[in-house]
Design a protein around this motif. Structure first.
Motif, short mmCIF file in Angstrom:
data_model
loop_
_atom_site.label_atom_id
_atom_site.label_comp_id
_atom_site.label_asym_id
_atom_site.label_seq_id
_atom_site.Cartn_x
_atom_site.Cartn_y
_atom_site.Cartn_z
N VAL A 277 32.75 32.66 32.78
CA VAL A 277 32.43 32.99 34.16
C VAL A 277 33.73 33.12 34.93
O VAL A 277 34.56 32.22 34.91
CB VAL A 277 31.55 31.88 34.79
N VAL A 278 33.92 34.27 35.58
CA VAL A 278 35.08 34.46 36.46
C VAL A 278 34.55 34.31 37.88
O VAL A 278 33.65 35.04 38.30
CB VAL A 278 35.73 35.85 36.25
N ARG A 279 35.12 33.35 38.58
CA ARG A 279 34.65 33.05 39.94
C ARG A 279 35.29 33.99 40.96
O ARG A 279 36.29 34.65 40.68
CB ARG A 279 34.99 31.61 40.28
N THR A 280 34.73 34.01 42.14
CA THR A 280 35.24 34.88 43.21
C THR A 280 36.64 34.51 43.66
O THR A 280 37.35 35.34 44.22
CB THR A 280 34.29 34.86 44.43
N ASP A 281 37.08 33.27 43.39
CA ASP A 281 38.44 32.87 43.76
C ASP A 281 39.45 33.17 42.65
O ASP A 281 40.61 32.80 42.74
CB ASP A 281 38.50 31.40 44.17
N GLY A 282 39.00 33.82 41.56
CA GLY A 282 39.89 34.21 40.48
C GLY A 282 39.98 33.22 39.34
O GLY A 282 40.53 33.52 38.28
N THR A 283 39.46 32.00 39.53
CA THR A 283 39.47 31.02 38.44
C THR A 283 38.33 31.33 37.47
O THR A 283 37.41 32.09 37.80
CB THR A 283 39.32 29.58 38.98
N SER A 284 38.40 30.75 36.29
CA SER A 284 37.33 31.00 35.32
C SER A 284 36.99 29.72 34.58
O SER A 284 37.76 28.74 34.58
CB SER A 284 37.73 32.07 34.33
#
Length: 86
Positions: free
Chosen positions: A72-79
């Motif tokens: 999962v790649v989050r909207t803040d760029g972390t995964s």
């Protein structure tokens, strides 16, 4: 379409990607994408796994065995990798 909880309980859950699909490739099948989001919502640590929100789901290297996983790649760029233990 049956809900993710019903599919997981019945043991008929199947999400496919082509063999040899490169890690990092965005999951493009709408039905599979929605199913993966539903499963993520069922995760015991869903709040932490989702974080700021889901931007996209990508194919990841196998965690074990030969079958690809997903991340999962989050909207803040972390995964994160939403792993489950049976």
């Amino acid at each position: 379409m049956p809900q993710a909880r019903e599919l997981a309980a019945s043991g008929t859950l199947s999400v496919r990607c082509s063999t040899g699909t490169a890690s990092g490739t965005r999951w493009t099948g709408r039905r599979d994408h929605l199913l993966l989001l539903d499963l993520l919502d069922l995760h015991a640590e869903a709040v932490d796994k989702i974080g700021a929100g889901v931007d996209r789901i990508v194919i990841a290297p196998p965690l074990r065995g030969s079958y690809p996983s997903f991340a999962v790649v989050r909207t803040d760029g972390t995964s994160t990798s939403p792993t489950w233990r049976a």
